[in-house]
Design a protein around this motif. Structure first.
Motif, PDB file in Angstrom:
ATOM      1  N   MET A   1      -1.231  -7.584  11.560  1.00 26.91           N
ATOM      2  CA  MET A   1      -2.669  -7.588  11.841  1.00 26.91           C
ATOM      3  C   MET A   1      -3.068  -6.205  12.333  1.00 26.91           C
ATOM      4  O   MET A   1      -2.459  -5.671  13.252  1.00 26.91           O
ATOM      5  N   PRO A   2      -4.083  -5.574  11.714  1.00 24.85           N
ATOM      6  CA  PRO A   2      -4.476  -4.236  12.133  1.00 24.85           C
ATOM      7  C   PRO A   2      -4.901  -4.213  13.589  1.00 24.85           C
ATOM      8  O   PRO A   2      -5.614  -5.091  14.047  1.00 24.85           O
ATOM      9  N   SER A   3      -4.476  -3.171  14.309  1.00 26.06           N
ATOM     10  CA  SER A   3      -4.853  -3.052  15.706  1.00 26.06           C
ATOM     11  C   SER A   3      -6.059  -2.146  15.885  1.00 26.06           C
ATOM     12  O   SER A   3      -6.635  -2.103  16.952  1.00 26.06           O
ATOM     13  N   THR A   4      -6.416  -1.404  14.825  1.00 25.12           N
ATOM     14  CA  THR A   4      -7.523  -0.470  14.951  1.00 25.12           C
ATOM     15  C   THR A   4      -8.296  -0.433  13.638  1.00 25.12           C
ATOM     16  O   THR A   4      -7.828  -0.864  12.596  1.00 25.12           O
ATOM     17  N   VAL A   5      -9.505   0.097  13.724  1.00 19.92           N
ATOM     18  CA  VAL A   5     -10.283   0.351  12.516  1.00 19.92           C
ATOM     19  C   VAL A   5      -9.844   1.675  11.933  1.00 19.92           C
ATOM     20  O   VAL A   5      -9.720   2.668  12.648  1.00 19.92           O
ATOM     21  N   THR A   6      -9.549   1.701  10.644  1.00 19.36           N
ATOM     22  CA  THR A   6      -9.131   2.938  10.000  1.00 19.36           C
ATOM     23  C   THR A   6     -10.347   3.815   9.739  1.00 19.36           C
ATOM     24  O   THR A   6     -11.277   3.399   9.048  1.00 19.36           O
ATOM     25  N   TRP A   7     -10.326   4.999  10.255  1.00 22.21           N
ATOM     26  CA  TRP A   7     -11.487   5.876  10.133  1.00 22.21           C
ATOM     27  C   TRP A   7     -11.574   6.547   8.770  1.00 22.21           C
ATOM     28  O   TRP A   7     -12.434   7.367   8.528  1.00 22.21           O
ATOM     29  N   ALA A   8     -10.673   6.185   7.857  1.00 23.96           N
ATOM     30  CA  ALA A   8     -10.809   6.655   6.481  1.00 23.96           C
ATOM     31  C   ALA A   8     -11.857   5.836   5.743  1.00 23.96           C
ATOM     32  O   ALA A   8     -12.148   6.077   4.593  1.00 23.96           O
ATOM     33  N   GLN A   9     -12.452   4.837   6.399  1.00 24.23           N
ATOM     34  CA  GLN A   9     -13.481   4.019   5.797  1.00 24.23           C
ATOM     35  C   GLN A   9     -14.737   4.025   6.657  1.00 24.23           C
ATOM     36  O   GLN A   9     -14.673   4.173   7.865  1.00 24.23           O
ATOM     37  N   GLY A  10     -15.844   3.847   6.000  1.00 20.68           N
ATOM     38  CA  GLY A  10     -17.106   3.766   6.712  1.00 20.68           C
ATOM     39  C   GLY A  10     -17.383   2.353   7.163  1.00 20.68           C
ATOM     40  O   GLY A  10     -16.611   1.437   6.888  1.00 20.68           O
ATOM     41  N   PRO A  11     -18.510   2.116   7.845  1.00 22.31           N
ATOM     42  CA  PRO A  11     -18.854   0.787   8.351  1.00 22.31           C
ATOM     43  C   PRO A  11     -18.981  -0.256   7.248  1.00 22.31           C
ATOM     44  O   PRO A  11     -18.758  -1.436   7.481  1.00 22.31           O
TER      45      PRO A  11
ATOM     46  N   PRO B   1       3.464  -3.266  11.845  1.00 23.33           N
ATOM     47  CA  PRO B   1       2.862  -3.196  10.512  1.00 23.33           C
ATOM     48  C   PRO B   1       1.389  -3.606  10.534  1.00 23.33           C
ATOM     49  O   PRO B   1       0.974  -4.417  11.358  1.00 23.33           O
ATOM     50  N   VAL B   2       0.630  -3.047   9.609  1.00 24.68           N
ATOM     51  CA  VAL B   2      -0.768  -3.449   9.444  1.00 24.68           C
ATOM     52  C   VAL B   2      -0.969  -4.208   8.145  1.00 24.68           C
ATOM     53  O   VAL B   2      -2.073  -4.659   7.842  1.00 24.68           O
ATOM     54  N   ALA B   3       0.084  -4.328   7.352  1.00 26.63           N
ATOM     55  CA  ALA B   3       0.007  -5.039   6.079  1.00 26.63           C
ATOM     56  C   ALA B   3       1.388  -5.599   5.747  1.00 26.63           C
ATOM     57  O   ALA B   3       2.375  -5.309   6.431  1.00 26.63           O
ATOM     58  N   SER B   4       1.450  -6.386   4.701  1.00 22.74           N
ATOM     59  CA  SER B   4       2.721  -6.976   4.279  1.00 22.74           C
ATOM     60  C   SER B   4       3.645  -5.903   3.711  1.00 22.74           C
ATOM     61  O   SER B   4       3.199  -5.008   2.968  1.00 22.74           O
ATOM     62  N   ASN B   5       4.926  -5.996   4.042  1.00 19.19           N
ATOM     63  CA  ASN B   5       5.914  -5.086   3.468  1.00 19.19           C
ATOM     64  C   ASN B   5       6.464  -5.595   2.138  1.00 19.19           C
ATOM     65  O   ASN B   5       7.394  -5.007   1.584  1.00 19.19           O
ATOM     66  N   ASN B   6       5.877  -6.671   1.620  1.00 21.00           N
ATOM     67  CA  ASN B   6       6.365  -7.264   0.374  1.00 21.00           C
ATOM     68  C   ASN B   6       5.748  -6.644  -0.871  1.00 21.00           C
ATOM     69  O   ASN B   6       6.139  -6.976  -1.986  1.00 21.00           O
ATOM     70  N   THR B   7       4.757  -5.777  -0.669  1.00 21.73           N
ATOM     71  CA  THR B   7       4.130  -5.116  -1.809  1.00 21.73           C
ATOM     72  C   THR B   7       4.141  -3.605  -1.596  1.00 21.73           C
ATOM     73  O   THR B   7       4.192  -3.117  -0.456  1.00 21.73           O
ATOM     74  N   ALA B   8       4.069  -2.872  -2.704  1.00 17.93           N
ATOM     75  CA  ALA B   8       4.037  -1.410  -2.618  1.00 17.93           C
ATOM     76  C   ALA B   8       2.797  -0.943  -1.865  1.00 17.93           C
ATOM     77  O   ALA B   8       2.849   0.011  -1.076  1.00 17.93           O
ATOM     78  N   GLU B   9       1.664  -1.636  -2.098  1.00 15.06           N
ATOM     79  CA  GLU B   9       0.419  -1.249  -1.421  1.00 15.06           C
ATOM     80  C   GLU B   9       0.535  -1.461   0.090  1.00 15.06           C
ATOM     81  O   GLU B   9       0.083  -0.628   0.884  1.00 15.06           O
TER      82      GLU B   9
END
Length: 376
Positions: free
Chosen positions: A1-11, A119-127
């Motif tokens: 589960m993401p702990s922060t908002v990624t600032w590479a994205q806008g609102p 982790p912020v995402a699943s390690n089961n996929t390349a993405e």
């Protein structure tokens, strides 16, 4: 589960073009920036791409000389856990060295490798693995005054040959339905250094007493009228470690009772803030806040010649819902004001002797109908 908002994205979720201004704004307003664009060689700490981003980081830090920065490097779960921990630390150290080379003082930088543990995402996929391989820049406060006040409190506590206090505690737990529930208790602590302590704790689900006279530890479950005794010689510090590490039964305010309270509390701290004054039970206090990877804690320290702890709040930052433990201290006494106690078990209620394993659930703050999850 993401702990922060990624600032590479806008609102609105749309991708934003990287800019030095976005980095500066993120550190000013959110105190964290996910530094997308750094690419490392596989299983190495060598930068493959993105070194020019570090020029911008250095420039921002030079513009704000009061800022300190924590460099947090994450990996995906490919490979072993220990190897990933080591690799992430090496990469963090490499980034720190690169910033120092660009003119940033080393004492303003903290290199922290956390491997695959957050982790912020699943390690089961390349993405997902690509998202987990990331570098976070966290602006931190390193208040010398906060550390000084905490150290003064620790030194004062360690110097007291005898002390006693009453306390009220509250343990907030999170249910599987994400409901936060509070379990409250009250008790007393009477300590005589180096090797005697007597504590009580009473709540809706627990009624216990602990006595240690330097030779024998007695644990009494008053609600079941059973007790256990363990032959144990040593100091109160050694007792605290034994109860916590071997039996999973920490004493109330355990870290505060140790002679090296400052060292225990400061383990892993990367952020320290002096929040100014507060008032607890009519006593003016200094309010201090500290951060670690897994917990935040805030402590209020009394003003004056007796800088004792008035309140302690510990909040988990990695468990959903932020479960919290708080301890509020009252009736503080030291020296000749401490009530007399011989720290010996009298068994006035003819309690039945039992094995420590049989009493362990009785001594817990959690009632029988609470089932602790693996991750909680």
């Amino acid at each position: 589960m993401p702990s922060t908002v990624t600032w590479a994205q806008g609102p609105d979720g749309a991708n934003m073009r990287y800019s030095k201004e976005a980095l500066q704004q993120a550190l000013q307003t959110r105190e964290q920036y996910d530094l997308s664009g750094l690419r490392f060689a596989i299983a190495k700490s060598t930068l493959r791409a993105g070194a020019e981003l570090l020029d911008d980081v250095a420039a921002v830090l030079k513009r704000f000389p009061d800022w300190s920065l924590r460099i947090v490097v994450h990996t995906d779960a490919s490979g072993g856990e220990e190897a990933n921990q080591r690799l992430s630390q090496e990469r963090a150290e490499m980034i720190k060295a690169a910033l120092v080379k660009r003119g940033v003082p080393a004492d303003r930088l903290i290199a922290s490798g956390v491997g695959q543990m957050m982790p912020v995402a699943s390690n089961n996929t390349a993405e997902g693995r690509a998202l987990n391989r990331r570098v976070e820049l966290v602006r931190v406060t390193d208040s010398p005054e906060a550390k000084k006040l905490l150290k003064a409190m620790s030194d004062y506590l360690a110097a007291q040959k005898a002390l006693s206090f009453s306390y009220d505690s509250n343990l907030q737990v999170i249910t599987s339905a994400d409901q936060k529930l509070g379990l409250s208790s009250s008790g007393t602590v009477n300590l005589s250094r180096p090797d005697k302590v007597h504590t009580t704790r009473s709540g809706g689900f627990v009624d216990t007493e602990t006595l240690f006279d330097g030779k024998t530890l007695t644990l009494l479950g008053k609600n079941v009228n059973k007790y256990t005794q363990v032959e144990m010689q040593g100091t109160v510090d050694q007792l605290i470690d034994e109860l916590k590490d071997k039996h999973g039964l920490p004493l109330p305010a355990a870290d505060l009772l140790m002679t090296n309270a400052y060292d225990e509390l400061m383990k892993g701290v990367y952020d320290a803030k002096d929040l100014g004054s507060g008032v607890i039970n009519g006593q003016e206090c200094d309010s201090l806040a500290f951060r670690k990877d897994d917990v935040d804690f805030q402590i209020w320290v009394a003003h004056g010649e007796q800088p004792y702890p008035c309140r302690l709040v510990i909040t988990s930052s990695k468990v959903k819902g932020g479960p919290e433990y708080s301890l509020q201290i009252r009736d503080w006494k030291s020296g000749d004001g401490v009530p007399a106690d011989d720290f010996a078990f009298k068994n006035a209620t003819n309690a039945e002797k039992a094995d420590v394993a049989d009493l362990k659930q009785t001594l817990s703050e959690l009632p029988d109908n609470f089932v602790v999850g693996d991750k909680k």
